[in-house]
Structures are given as C-alpha cells and as structure tokens.
Design an enzyme around this catalytic site. Structure first.
Site, PDB file in Angstrom:
ATOM      1  N   GLU A 250     -81.683  55.922 -52.818  1.00  0.00           N
ATOM      2  CA  GLU A 250     -81.997  54.540 -52.506  1.00  0.00           C
ATOM      3  C   GLU A 250     -81.730  54.356 -51.025  1.00  0.00           C
ATOM      4  O   GLU A 250     -80.584  54.373 -50.585  1.00  0.00           O
ATOM      5  CB  GLU A 250     -81.163  53.567 -53.343  1.00  0.00           C
ATOM      6  CG  GLU A 250     -81.804  52.192 -53.445  1.00  0.00           C
ATOM      7  CD  GLU A 250     -81.085  51.113 -52.666  1.00  0.00           C
ATOM      8  OE1 GLU A 250     -81.172  49.956 -53.079  1.00  0.00           O
ATOM      9  OE2 GLU A 250     -80.458  51.409 -51.641  1.00  0.00           O
ATOM     10  N   CYS A 284     -79.966  46.570 -48.036  1.00  0.00           N
ATOM     11  CA  CYS A 284     -81.240  47.282 -48.048  1.00  0.00           C
ATOM     12  C   CYS A 284     -82.425  46.366 -48.274  1.00  0.00           C
ATOM     13  O   CYS A 284     -83.529  46.651 -47.813  1.00  0.00           O
ATOM     14  CB  CYS A 284     -81.215  48.374 -49.112  1.00  0.00           C
ATOM     15  SG  CYS A 284     -79.969  49.644 -48.843  1.00  0.00           S
TER      16      CYS A 284
END
Length: 478
Positions: A250, A284
């Site tokens: 990720e 993120c």
C-alpha cells in the site's frame, strides 16, 4: 527506551542510527533511533520459522485463535490512549485523529476474530469438489512467517490491521515499525505479549530500511505486507520477486478531489480543508490535486482560504489544535523544497494559516495554482494540493486519471452526476460528497491501482493474503 521483542524476550537494539526521534510539536529530542543488528534479525527469523514449523498456532482451531484475538482486542483497548499519545508526539498528528487511529487497533483484532468464527458457517453445506475417486480436500493454509513493515503515518492502526490479519491466517509475525514512529508499535506488542499467544509468535524489530530489507530478502519469510512510499515499495517488490513470494503493497497516491459545476460550494470548501489537514496532510489518501469546474474556481479558492485563515495550528497534544506539525525536520524541509520547485515552474502558492513561532515542524497548508497537470503528477505527501480547472465532466475524468497513481478520489456535486464521474475514475476508492479518514464500510476492501500498490487490503482481503491453497485427492489411475 526502545526494545526489540525476540523469542519472548526484550532486548535492546544494538545499532545506533545517529539520529533522534523528536517531539514534532516542540522539536525536543525524545529518544535515539536504534536498530536491530544482523544477529538479532537472524534470531527473530529462526524463532518465527520454528513457531510455524511446530504448528502450535496454525494448528489451533479457528475458534481458539479467535478467542485469543478477542483477548488481544481487550488488551489494546486498555492501551488506546497511551498509543494515541505516542503517535501524536512522534508524528505531529493531533490527538483527535490519533485517537481515531488507535481505536482501529482493537477493531482490527475483533474483526479478524469475527471473520474466523464466520468461516465455519460460511462453508457449512458446501459440497466438496469430487475427484476421480472421492471428495477433494481443498484447504487454505498459513503461508508462514510474515514480515509486517509499518509506516510513520497512522502507524498504530496500520500495524494492527496487518498483525491481526496475519495472526488470524495462522502466521507468526515479525513487526518492523518506522524508525520515526516506533513507540506505539512497542506498546502494541507489549500489550499482545500479555494475552497468552505462543512464545515467539509475535516479534518486534526496531530499525531503519536496512532491517526491513534484511527481513524481506530472507527466503524464510513467506509473505511481506508493506505500507510506505513508492521507492520503498519498489524495493520490497524487487526483493520478494527473487523468492516469488507475495508482497502486499500500500503505497502513495496523488489523489484528486473533483468539484463539479453543480457542487455545493460551502460543503466542498469544508471537505477540501478536511482533505488538507487530516493527519496534517500526511496520509496516503490525502488531497493531492484539486480539480474545480472553471465557473467555481474563484468562490471555492476564496472559501478555502477563508477557512484556512481561521485554522488553529499548534501542538499535537493541545485540544485546541485543528492541525499539528509535520513529522520531522527533514520532511518539513522536503515540503518547503517542493513548494520552491513549484514556484520555479511558475506556480503561485496560496497560504492563509498562521503557524506558531515556537520550535516544532509547523507548516501552513498550501494550494498551488498556475501549473499544468503534467507538472504535478507526483505525490507531495503533505498539506499541499495543486489546483486545476476543467470545463466538462469528461475533462475532469481525464485530469483525475492523469497520474500513474490510483489510491483514492473524491467527487462533489449532484449525487447521480458524481456517480457517473466516479465510475470512470481509475482509483481504488472514490468517495462522493465526503472526505473522511475512515473507510466507507468496515468490511469494504481498500484497493490500490497503478503505482499506489498491489494486493487489496481489508478484513477479508488481508486475511486471505497471508494464506495459500492446497488441494489433496486420489487421482485417476492409468
């Protein structure tokens, strides 16, 4: 003091990294950065391999593993405030947000426990596949020792999701937190140690990228789950490719927020500020590119600047703060350098927030206008967003899809129109008329497209990542 946990015993890391973890709000030194040495890494891997080979954990029934995961959730809930304060001090994210992240820790373990208990009901009544001579045994089994590499942003919640998923799958875990935010991981592992898991099932190694690289490159590590930047993700993927072992990655995103011509201006402005200041822009799925219909550019930018002018930036531990400092001095310097690079390209930097004059890594959120989309393809990873206009929904979609990343997106406007735009966006998650840190549903997957990663995360998705299939049956005789 930072301590590794190896084979059930605490041990001081033996390598000094010549740097300090500092209180992001004051710049005061908290503790030196330390790393495990090669001998400690080897001992942890040997221990994890022995635990897996012995089957003491993977051989337990799903319900027995679930009971211990629930006990872990209870233990972590008791440590939630301690974990949240550690993350606030180390990362600069305000307590309002680190408390939310810390609440994910027990939730992750309870979700994993519930998943295990649901597996038997899920398979009840399913007829097994039939081979040439009877039923086939189709199993999903723990892959083996797992390396968990967590980032410095939202470190506790991310680490716990990975740990809980791997444990539920039956894997021993070695956790390597970021050297910039290692304290909450130590509190988490200490809490788990009291639950009654088998000795050596959960281990902790402090250190920098060298420690992570040593874990990832070892053939005895069967799976790697990594959250971090693109460069680190590429290094992990390259190392895992040598052993053809799975890597769950990720990574970053340069996420678009699209304001369509029929969007509510006030709600859009509120959401844009939320996208900039949540976790101080250091997450993120933060806002990276603001795409506004040409008819709304002026009122939206005016509204955002007015809101940012009222923003209270201060200590991460102060209840009065709407936003805290950036994580450390080097990251603050990186963000400032990025702004200067954009200025050199002709960009206009818009900032209206006041920042403290006291020590700490403070930065006022910024919007940048005057650049072409091609000049803003890369992620900044801070409270900075570039601004671009469009005159049609098709152009908005093209702009939203105009980077190699695909982690998150946001669309504001009339709901059905937003759906039409969102369904054309090449990104893992699209939220309509909202910007929030939490997922759309606790059980929804968290996908990543393009350079944002591979191997979906989520309660079921991460659990299955740590498992592999085996089929046994009697074959047809010649």
């Amino acid at each position: 003091m930072l301590l590794n946990l190896i084979n059930g015993e605490h041990a001081a890391p033996r390598v000094a990294l010549d740097s300090w973890v500092c209180n992001a709000s004051t710049a005061a030194q908290l503790f030196p950065q330390l790393a495990a040495d090669a001998e400690q890494v080897e001992e942890a891997i040997v221990t994890a391999s022995a635990v897996h080979a012995g089957g003491e954990w993977s051989g337990l029934s799903n319900s027995s593993r679930a009971d211990l995961l629930d006990a872990a959730a209870d233990a972590l809930a008791e440590q939630a405030e301690r974990i949240a304060e550690a993350d606030a001090r180390c990362t600069g994210a305000i307590l309002k947000f680190t408390r939310v992240v810390a609440s994910i820790c027990p939730m992750a373990f309870r979700s994993a426990a519930n998943l295990l208990r649901g597996l038997e009901a899920e398979t009840a009544g399913h007829e097994p596949l039939q081979g040439p001579h009877g039923a086939l045994l189709n199993e999903r089994l723990a892959l083996g020792p797992a390396a968990i590499i967590a980032p410095w942003n939202a470190p506790s919640g991310i680490a716990c999701h990975k740990i809980a998923s791997a444990l539920a799958a039956g894997c021993p875990v070695i956790v390597k937190p970021s050297e910039w935010a290692p304290l909450s991981a130590q509190y988490i592992v200490e809490a788990l140690q009291e639950v009654g898991f088998p000795t050596g099932l959960i281990q902790l190694l402090h250190g920098d990228a060298k420690v992570g690289a040593a874990l990832v490159a070892d053939s005895r590590i069967a799976a790697v789950s990594f959250t971090g930047g693109l460069a680190g993700g590429r290094a992990v993927a390259t190392a895992c490719a040598q052993d053809i072992k799975p890597a769950q990655l990720e990574l970053g995103g340069n996420n678009a927020l699209v304001v369509l011509e029929d969007a509510n201006i006030e709600a859009s402005c509120d959401a844009i500020v939320q996208g900039l200041v949540t976790l101080n822009g250091q997450w993120c799925r933060a806002l990276g590119r603001l795409l506004i219909h040409e008819s709304l550019v002026s009122p939206v930018l005016k509204g955002v600047m007015a809101r940012l002018e009222k923003l209270h930036i201060g200590s991460a531990l102060s209840p009065e703060s709407d936003m805290g400092p950036l994580v450390h001095a080097a990251h603050l310097a990186h963000i400032k350098q990025t702004l200067e690079a954009y200025r050199a390209l002709g960009g206009k930097v818009m900032q209206s927030s006041s920042i403290p004059t006291t020590p700490g890594y403070y930065f006022a959120p910024a919007l940048i206008t005057g650049l072409t989309p091609e000049q803003t393809r890369n992620e900044t990873f801070g409270p900075v967003a570039t601004v671009h206009s469009f005159n049609s929904d098709d152009e908005a979609v093209a702009l939203a899809n105009g980077t190699p990343f695909g982690l998150a997106g946001y669309v504001f406007g009339e709901e059905q129109r937003c759906w039409a735009v969102a369904k054309q966006m090449r990104t893992g998650i699209v939220k309509i008329n909202a910007v929030t840190m939490m997922n759309l549903h606790p059980l929804a997957p968290r996908p990543a497209w393009g350079l944002s990663g591979q191997g979906d995360e989520g309660v079921r998705e991460s659990f299955e990542f740590f498992r592999g299939s085996r089929v046994i049956g009697v074959g047809a005789r010649p």
